[in-house]
Design a protein around this motif. Structure first.
Motif, PDB file in Angstrom:
ATOM      1  N   GLU A  51       0.835  -1.200   0.000  1.00  0.00           N
ATOM      2  CA  GLU A  51       0.000   0.000   0.000  1.00  0.00           C
ATOM      3  C   GLU A  51       0.875   1.258   0.000  1.00  0.00           C
ATOM      4  O   GLU A  51       0.600   2.220  -0.721  1.00  0.00           O
ATOM      5  CB  GLU A  51      -0.946   0.003   1.203  1.00  0.00           C
ATOM      6  N   HIS A  54       2.387   1.705  -3.536  1.00  0.00           N
ATOM      7  CA  HIS A  54       1.364   2.198  -4.470  1.00  0.00           C
ATOM      8  C   HIS A  54       1.049   3.668  -4.202  1.00  0.00           C
ATOM      9  O   HIS A  54       0.898   4.463  -5.138  1.00  0.00           O
ATOM     10  CB  HIS A  54       0.082   1.357  -4.385  1.00  0.00           C
ATOM     11  N   ASP A  55       0.956   4.035  -2.932  1.00  0.00           N
ATOM     12  CA  ASP A  55       0.678   5.418  -2.576  1.00  0.00           C
ATOM     13  C   ASP A  55       1.827   6.338  -3.007  1.00  0.00           C
ATOM     14  O   ASP A  55       1.592   7.421  -3.545  1.00  0.00           O
ATOM     15  CB  ASP A  55       0.430   5.523  -1.068  1.00  0.00           C
ATOM     16  N   ALA A  58       1.758   6.702  -6.838  1.00  0.00           N
ATOM     17  CA  ALA A  58       0.651   7.581  -7.249  1.00  0.00           C
ATOM     18  C   ALA A  58       0.967   9.040  -6.939  1.00  0.00           C
ATOM     19  O   ALA A  58       0.720   9.922  -7.769  1.00  0.00           O
ATOM     20  CB  ALA A  58      -0.643   7.157  -6.550  1.00  0.00           C
ATOM     21  N   HIS A  59       1.517   9.281  -5.774  1.00  0.00           N
ATOM     22  CA  HIS A  59       1.840  10.654  -5.386  1.00  0.00           C
ATOM     23  C   HIS A  59       2.853  11.270  -6.358  1.00  0.00           C
ATOM     24  O   HIS A  59       2.654  12.384  -6.853  1.00  0.00           O
ATOM     25  CB  HIS A  59       2.383  10.683  -3.956  1.00  0.00           C
ATOM     26  N   ASN A  62       1.289  11.604  -9.964  1.00  0.00           N
ATOM     27  CA  ASN A  62       0.322  12.701 -10.005  1.00  0.00           C
ATOM     28  C   ASN A  62       1.018  14.065  -9.981  1.00  0.00           C
ATOM     29  O   ASN A  62       0.582  14.995 -10.664  1.00  0.00           O
ATOM     30  CB  ASN A  62      -0.695  12.596  -8.861  1.00  0.00           C
ATOM     31  N   GLU A  87      -4.577  -0.819 -10.759  1.00  0.00           N
ATOM     32  CA  GLU A  87      -4.410  -0.172  -9.456  1.00  0.00           C
ATOM     33  C   GLU A  87      -3.589   1.106  -9.584  1.00  0.00           C
ATOM     34  O   GLU A  87      -3.955   2.141  -9.027  1.00  0.00           O
ATOM     35  CB  GLU A  87      -3.747  -1.133  -8.461  1.00  0.00           C
ATOM     36  N   SER A  90      -5.737   3.698 -11.397  1.00  0.00           N
ATOM     37  CA  SER A  90      -6.915   4.142 -10.638  1.00  0.00           C
ATOM     38  C   SER A  90      -6.589   5.253  -9.654  1.00  0.00           C
ATOM     39  O   SER A  90      -7.473   5.996  -9.240  1.00  0.00           O
ATOM     40  CB  SER A  90      -7.549   2.966  -9.887  1.00  0.00           C
ATOM     41  N   ARG A  91      -5.341   5.388  -9.294  1.00  0.00           N
ATOM     42  CA  ARG A  91      -4.925   6.394  -8.315  1.00  0.00           C
ATOM     43  C   ARG A  91      -4.463   7.697  -8.969  1.00  0.00           C
ATOM     44  O   ARG A  91      -4.045   8.612  -8.270  1.00  0.00           O
ATOM     45  CB  ARG A  91      -3.803   5.829  -7.455  1.00  0.00           C
ATOM     46  N   LEU A  92      -4.506   7.739 -10.292  1.00  0.00           N
ATOM     47  CA  LEU A  92      -3.966   8.901 -11.002  1.00  0.00           C
ATOM     48  C   LEU A  92      -5.073   9.769 -11.585  1.00  0.00           C
ATOM     49  O   LEU A  92      -6.106   9.267 -12.018  1.00  0.00           O
ATOM     50  CB  LEU A  92      -3.047   8.431 -12.140  1.00  0.00           C
ATOM     51  N   ASP A  93      -4.797  11.063 -11.643  1.00  0.00           N
ATOM     52  CA  ASP A  93      -5.680  11.990 -12.344  1.00  0.00           C
ATOM     53  C   ASP A  93      -5.123  12.153 -13.748  1.00  0.00           C
ATOM     54  O   ASP A  93      -4.216  12.945 -13.979  1.00  0.00           O
ATOM     55  CB  ASP A  93      -5.736  13.335 -11.626  1.00  0.00           C
TER      56      ASP A  93
END
Length: 166
Positions: A51, A54-55, A58-59, A62, A87, A90-93
């Motif tokens: 987790e 992945h965080d 994504a951070h 992004n 996954e 899904s966390r990206l804009d």
């Protein structure tokens, strides 16, 4: 339009090397290797560390997507299951961003030769060869653009990816 380029492949397929070559030929780009987010000692895979990784990915991605300085964002990682790719995305804009996902495919002989060289250099341990070979077939099932990197240089693979971004 900003481009997000994801490059997957089994261990030893050439993801990092191809991504570095791609970084040299694409304008206004930034490169993140997902392994940099796993570079820990001891290397521990738990639900908590997965987790966190992945965080972190994504951070960072992004932030790169938001930054007006970059038009090409290159990300590589071992993504052998569609759920991993999904996954990450899904966390990206990604609004206003073109997303292309590639898999570097290599045959067993090319992969074994590459990994054996890494073992000789002390970069990897020998157990990686069997684990990596076992994952080769998984990449055929992914919803990605396949690049056969078995018998071409990293520079040639990067050029093939660049050509498919148009």
């Amino acid at each position: 339009m900003k481009k997000l380029i994801l490059i997957s492949g089994t261990m030893g397929a050439g993801k990092s090397t191809v991504s570095s070559e791609l970084k040299n030929i694409l304008p206004c780009n930034v490169f993140l290797d997902g392994d940099w987010c796993w570079d820990m000692q001891p290397f521990t895979v738990t639900e908590e560390t997965k987790e966190m990784v992945h965080d972190n990915i994504a951070h960072i991605l992004n932030n790169f997507i938001k930054c007006s300085e970059y038009e090409n964002i290159i990300f590589c990682w071992v993504m052998h299951e569609q759920s991993i790719i999904d996954e990450v995305l899904s966390r990206l804009d990604t609004s206003g961003t073109s997303v292309k996902v590639f898999s570097l495919i290599v045959n067993e002989k090319a992969l074994t030769d590459r990994l054996f060289e890494d073992v000789k250099k002390g970069i990897r341990t020998e157990d990686i060869i069997k684990r990596s070979i076992e994952r080769i077939p998984l990449y055929q099932n992914l919803d990605t653009i396949k690049i056969d990197a078995s018998n071409i240089s990293a520079k040639e693979a990067a050029q093939l990816i660049k050509d498919k971004l148009k």
